[in-house]
Motif scaffolding. Structure first.
Motif, PDB file in Angstrom:
ATOM      1  N   VAL A 144       1.680   1.862  17.307  1.00  0.00           N
ATOM      2  CA  VAL A 144       0.250   1.992  17.008  1.00  0.00           C
ATOM      3  C   VAL A 144      -0.249   3.344  17.503  1.00  0.00           C
ATOM      4  N   ARG A 145      -0.977   4.037  16.627  1.00  0.00           N
ATOM      5  CA  ARG A 145      -1.586   5.316  16.985  1.00  0.00           C
ATOM      6  C   ARG A 145      -3.045   5.315  16.530  1.00  0.00           C
ATOM      7  N   GLN A 146      -3.818   6.190  17.109  1.00  0.00           N
ATOM      8  CA  GLN A 146      -5.181   6.394  16.639  1.00  0.00           C
ATOM      9  C   GLN A 146      -5.143   7.442  15.532  1.00  0.00           C
ATOM     10  N   LEU A 147      -5.236   6.987  14.291  1.00  0.00           N
ATOM     11  CA  LEU A 147      -5.187   7.876  13.143  1.00  0.00           C
ATOM     12  C   LEU A 147      -6.536   7.877  12.446  1.00  0.00           C
ATOM     13  N   ASP A 148      -7.028   9.055  12.140  1.00  0.00           N
ATOM     14  CA  ASP A 148      -8.335   9.198  11.506  1.00  0.00           C
ATOM     15  C   ASP A 148      -8.353   8.506  10.144  1.00  0.00           C
ATOM     16  N   LYS A 149      -9.377   7.712   9.883  1.00  0.00           N
ATOM     17  CA  LYS A 149      -9.618   7.058   8.594  1.00  0.00           C
ATOM     18  C   LYS A 149      -8.551   6.011   8.245  1.00  0.00           C
ATOM     19  N   VAL A 150      -7.876   5.479   9.254  1.00  0.00           N
ATOM     20  CA  VAL A 150      -6.891   4.420   9.022  1.00  0.00           C
ATOM     21  C   VAL A 150      -7.324   3.180   9.793  1.00  0.00           C
ATOM     22  N   ASP A 151      -7.617   2.095   9.076  1.00  0.00           N
ATOM     23  CA  ASP A 151      -8.022   0.850   9.726  1.00  0.00           C
ATOM     24  C   ASP A 151      -6.867   0.299  10.563  1.00  0.00           C
ATOM     25  N   MET A 152      -7.205  -0.245  11.725  1.00  0.00           N
ATOM     26  CA  MET A 152      -6.171  -0.719  12.635  1.00  0.00           C
ATOM     27  C   MET A 152      -5.397  -1.908  12.065  1.00  0.00           C
ATOM     28  N   TRP A 153      -6.009  -2.703  11.187  1.00  0.00           N
ATOM     29  CA  TRP A 153      -5.279  -3.843  10.639  1.00  0.00           C
ATOM     30  C   TRP A 153      -4.046  -3.376   9.871  1.00  0.00           C
ATOM     31  N   MET A 154      -4.118  -2.179   9.257  1.00  0.00           N
ATOM     32  CA  MET A 154      -2.962  -1.651   8.543  1.00  0.00           C
ATOM     33  C   MET A 154      -1.800  -1.405   9.495  1.00  0.00           C
ATOM     34  N   GLN A 155      -2.101  -0.907  10.682  1.00  0.00           N
ATOM     35  CA  GLN A 155      -1.038  -0.634  11.645  1.00  0.00           C
ATOM     36  C   GLN A 155      -0.461  -1.923  12.218  1.00  0.00           C
ATOM     37  N   HIS A 156      -1.314  -2.913  12.436  1.00  0.00           N
ATOM     38  CA  HIS A 156      -0.809  -4.192  12.935  1.00  0.00           C
ATOM     39  C   HIS A 156       0.055  -4.881  11.878  1.00  0.00           C
ATOM     40  N   ASN A 157      -0.338  -4.771  10.614  1.00  0.00           N
ATOM     41  CA  ASN A 157       0.482  -5.331   9.536  1.00  0.00           C
ATOM     42  C   ASN A 157       1.795  -4.568   9.384  1.00  0.00           C
ATOM     43  N   LYS A 158       1.728  -3.266   9.629  1.00  0.00           N
ATOM     44  CA  LYS A 158       2.949  -2.451   9.577  1.00  0.00           C
ATOM     45  C   LYS A 158       4.004  -2.995  10.523  1.00  0.00           C
ATOM     46  N   ILE A 159       3.586  -3.446  11.680  1.00  0.00           N
ATOM     47  CA  ILE A 159       4.521  -3.989  12.671  1.00  0.00           C
ATOM     48  C   ILE A 159       5.248  -5.206  12.103  1.00  0.00           C
ATOM     49  N   ILE A 160       4.523  -6.047  11.375  1.00  0.00           N
ATOM     50  CA  ILE A 160       5.146  -7.207  10.728  1.00  0.00           C
ATOM     51  C   ILE A 160       6.221  -6.744   9.753  1.00  0.00           C
ATOM     52  N   ASN A 161       5.890  -5.738   8.955  1.00  0.00           N
ATOM     53  CA  ASN A 161       6.843  -5.227   7.968  1.00  0.00           C
ATOM     54  C   ASN A 161       8.062  -4.600   8.622  1.00  0.00           C
ATOM     55  N   LEU A 162       7.841  -3.870   9.698  1.00  0.00           N
ATOM     56  CA  LEU A 162       8.962  -3.235  10.397  1.00  0.00           C
ATOM     57  C   LEU A 162       9.903  -4.271  11.007  1.00  0.00           C
ATOM     58  N   ARG A 163       9.356  -5.367  11.510  1.00  0.00           N
ATOM     59  CA  ARG A 163      10.210  -6.414  12.094  1.00  0.00           C
ATOM     60  C   ARG A 163      11.125  -7.023  11.027  1.00  0.00           C
ATOM     61  N   ILE A 164      10.590  -7.251   9.846  1.00  0.00           N
ATOM     62  CA  ILE A 164      11.400  -7.822   8.768  1.00  0.00           C
ATOM     63  C   ILE A 164      12.499  -6.850   8.354  1.00  0.00           C
ATOM     64  N   ALA A 165      12.136  -5.569   8.175  1.00  0.00           N
ATOM     65  CA  ALA A 165      13.121  -4.568   7.770  1.00  0.00           C
ATOM     66  C   ALA A 165      14.183  -4.363   8.840  1.00  0.00           C
ATOM     67  N   ALA A 166      13.765  -4.398  10.109  1.00  0.00           N
ATOM     68  CA  ALA A 166      14.716  -4.194  11.217  1.00  0.00           C
ATOM     69  C   ALA A 166      15.802  -5.267  11.208  1.00  0.00           C
ATOM     70  N   LYS A 167      15.438  -6.492  10.839  1.00  0.00           N
ATOM     71  CA  LYS A 167      16.430  -7.571  10.785  1.00  0.00           C
ATOM     72  C   LYS A 167      17.481  -7.313   9.709  1.00  0.00           C
ATOM     73  N   LYS A 168      17.106  -6.607   8.659  1.00  0.00           N
ATOM     74  CA  LYS A 168      18.055  -6.278   7.593  1.00  0.00           C
ATOM     75  C   LYS A 168      18.975  -5.116   7.969  1.00  0.00           C
ATOM     76  N   LEU A 169      18.497  -4.241   8.844  1.00  0.00           N
ATOM     77  CA  LEU A 169      19.232  -3.017   9.168  1.00  0.00           C
ATOM     78  C   LEU A 169      20.007  -3.087  10.476  1.00  0.00           C
ATOM     79  N   ASP A 170      19.529  -3.901  11.402  1.00  0.00           N
ATOM     80  CA  ASP A 170      20.134  -3.918  12.730  1.00  0.00           C
ATOM     81  C   ASP A 170      21.596  -4.375  12.679  1.00  0.00           C
TER      82      ASP A 170
END
Length: 275
Positions: free
Chosen positions: A57-83
């Motif tokens: 999570v970073r403070q990015l201008d004009k980016v809603d925080m819910w997008m970053q929290h949802n990104k974490i969900i997506n990264l967890r799913i992808a990580a399971k495929k790659l790990d």
């Protein structure tokens, strides 16, 4: 000085182009002679060749925080495929072939995506953080990057950047892929996982590689293009050292050219999504 032109296309042409290139990639996967990495091993190889982590999570201008929290969900799913994925000698790692198409049915949610330099949302958004991490780590190994696409827009100013501009790899399923070939004589293994605060990655091997790599920006410049926008450019190299820490090579890696989506004369700025 060379001039660059960013070509704006209609939504219909973009739609048709995506369909065409997606189909073309499926055909390529089925017909080419590459041997793609697909084996995953639970046991980790003993030698850590290179490791890196990036904040979730970073403070990015004009980016809603819910997008970053949802990104974490997506990264967890992808990580399971790659790990744990093993890349044996002669095999090619394909980011999208391993992850597959992000869909709601698989548990992916809407996250941040960039469309022509504009922040938007889309299913599986945020997976470029994973491709950025893997590309950066791969540059510090003997693995050979055979396919990588640079970001066409430089969206966020880079105060606090820890890596050179343009050291990431963008991704769009399935035709904007990240691929690397193992031309060495030993297997490598990718280990990726999430902590509470970071995405963490490692390239592992069965023994030390006998090489150390230092990636650096050799040249950087900004141009004011004739159509009015500013573009940012750089050239990335890497120094290669042997086990005795002697410099044995200075290798060209890539060039980057990106349309700047912010003023090039900002005194202070937010972090970029690249590091």
């Amino acid at each position: 000085m060379m001039q660059y032109r960013f070509v704006k296309r209609s939504p219909f042409r973009i739609f048709l182009g995506r369909k065409w290139f997606t189909l073309k990639r499926y055909v390529e996967w089925c017909t080419n002679s590459k041997k793609y990495a697909k084996t995953r091993a639970a046991a980790l190889l003993p030698e850590v060749v290179f490791t890196h982590k990036t904040p979730l999570v970073r403070q990015l201008d004009k980016v809603d925080m819910w997008m970053q929290h949802n990104k974490i969900i997506n990264l967890r799913i992808a990580a399971k495929k790659l790990d744990g994925v093993m890349i044996y000698p002669g095999e090619t790692f394909s980011y999208w072939r391993l992850i597959g198409k992000p869909t709601y049915r698989k548990g992916y949610v809407d996250g941040m995506v960039l469309v022509n330099g504009k922040v938007s949302s889309g299913v599986g958004g945020g997976l470029c953080q994973m491709s950025n991490l893997i590309y950066w780590m791969t540059l510090h190994t003997p693995l050979t990057v055979t396919e990588r696409y640079r970001h066409s827009h430089d969206v966020f100013p880079d105060s606090g950047r820890t890596q050179p501009f343009g050291s990431g790899a963008t991704c769009v399923y399935n035709y904007i892929d990240l691929q690397m070939l193992n031309e060495t004589d030993m297997p490598y293994q990718l280990h990726v996982y999430l902590t509470d605060s970071h995405l963490v990655g490692e390239w592992r091997a069965v023994k030390p590689t006998g090489r150390h790599f230092e990636v650096y920006e050799k040249k950087h410049w900004i141009t004011h293009e004739f159509w009015g926008d500013y573009m940012r450019h750089n050239i990335i190299f890497r120094r290669v050292y042997n086990a005795s820490k002697e410099l044995i090579a200075d290798e060209y890696i890539t060039e980057n050219h990106a349309v700047m989506m912010y003023s090039p004369f900002l005194a202070e700025a937010n972090e970029t999504c690249e590091s």
